[in-house]
Enzyme design. Sequence first.
Site, short mmCIF file in Angstrom:
data_model
loop_
_atom_site.label_atom_id
_atom_site.label_comp_id
_atom_site.label_asym_id
_atom_site.label_seq_id
_atom_site.Cartn_x
_atom_site.Cartn_y
_atom_site.Cartn_z
CG HIS A 127 -1.26 5.92 -2.96
ND1 HIS A 127 -2.25 5.70 -3.86
CD2 HIS A 127 -1.51 5.70 -1.87
CE1 HIS A 127 -3.25 5.36 -2.92
NE2 HIS A 127 -2.82 5.21 -1.72
CG ASP B 188 -1.81 5.72 2.43
OD1 ASP B 188 -2.15 5.51 1.26
OD2 ASP B 188 -2.61 6.24 3.29
CG ASP B 189 -0.03 9.02 0.00
OD1 ASP B 189 0.08 8.83 -1.21
OD2 ASP B 189 -1.17 8.71 0.67
CG HIS C 138 -7.59 3.20 -0.76
ND1 HIS C 138 -6.90 2.76 -1.53
CD2 HIS C 138 -6.76 4.25 0.01
CE1 HIS C 138 -5.75 2.99 -1.66
NE2 HIS C 138 -5.64 3.93 -0.70
CG HIS D 162 -1.98 1.18 1.26
ND1 HIS D 162 -3.25 1.02 2.15
CD2 HIS D 162 -1.83 2.23 0.49
CE1 HIS D 162 -3.90 2.16 1.68
NE2 HIS D 162 -3.37 2.85 0.71
CD GLU E 114 -7.66 6.68 4.04
OE1 GLU E 114 -8.21 6.76 2.88
OE2 GLU E 114 -6.51 7.30 4.22
N1 ADE Z 1 -4.41 8.67 -2.63
C1 ADE Z 1 -3.28 8.65 -2.00
N2 ADE Z 1 -3.35 8.38 -0.56
C2 ADE Z 1 -4.70 7.99 -0.39
C3 ADE Z 1 -5.40 7.60 0.75
N3 ADE Z 1 -4.65 7.52 2.09
N4 ADE Z 1 -6.78 7.42 0.71
C4 ADE Z 1 -7.23 7.52 -0.56
N5 ADE Z 1 -6.74 7.79 -1.76
C5 ADE Z 1 -5.40 8.08 -1.51
ZN ZN Z 2 -3.60 4.64 0.08
#
Ligand code: ADE
Ligand code: ZN
Length: 330
Positions: free
Chosen positions: A11, A270-271, A189, A9, A192
Amino acid sequence: MKLPVAELHVHLEGTLEPEMIMELAHKNGIALPYESLDDLRSRYEFTSLQSFLDLFYANMVVLCTAEDFTELTLAYLERAAASGVRHVELFFDPQAHTSRGLALGEVISGIRAGLAEGQTRFGISHQLIACFWRHAPASEAMELLIELVRDDHDIDGIGLDSSEVGFPPELFTEVFAYAREHGFRVVAHAGEEAGPDYIWQALDLLKVERVDHGIRCLDDPQLVKRLVAEQMPLTVCPLSNVRLRAVDTIEVHPLPHMLEAGLNVSIHSDDPAYFGGYLDANLAAVVNAFNLDIDTQAQLARNSFTATFLEAEAKVKLLAEVDTWLSAKK
Ligand code: ADE
Ligand code: ZN
């Protein structure tokens, strides 16, 4: 030796570090609304998923050529290797780029070149997952999917991301059915920010093979029972959950309850360029907050490998690396 893990997970666009944003903007002649690197950095305070997405989408306009995508992918893989990642199933948002006029083939070939070079340089195997925007019409996702199939683009799976509340999985039932019929692996996703109903829909309507985040499942005991019975993988991203205010602090993150319930969780980033750390930092955050012992850490790593879309033989090899790590620790 770092704990060997699979990153399931992350991006790609979320690995775009502020320095690279400024460098690419300069190289590509893109005017950004920031006075300096510090000014850009000062905006990394988020109050919700949407407040993050607004900055995230604004920044990725600096990615203009196949080479930019290759450079970003390689920079990510170098950092991932240092954090113990042995296999990655990388997300990217095609609509974030095609909506700016980039060709799908440019984006995908750029990322693929980075992944191939990264496998040689860092020994990280990979798959590539195209995520559809849930805030855009499902018809747009369908058009893109048809293009992916028609032009035989090199994609292993599809996912669903972006703004969650108000855009339930059910909107994408046909898109996911088409993807499954055409041999794509499917993830989404769900849970969340939105509640358990979104996770039920992802399972029953999209028939996903993994749920990204899924932390809100604990609000529904019947759902937890189902997820445990199916050992459905949940890709949990602790630092993201804190920074996007899905949880108040790391100390009250639901991970220990998820583990106690017997859910199949693994830890991801995630990011990472936005949330303060790559996979190793996410693991360290939960290890420290909850005093996780080495057996639990090894279990989280095993869960990450069993949840990959790799063939059984490759999984066995990677799982053996976790045993080696554990023996060295004991
Ligand atoms: N795109 C990038 N990070 C995300 C996240 N945490 N939730 C949904 N879309 C995303
Ligand atoms: Zn994500």
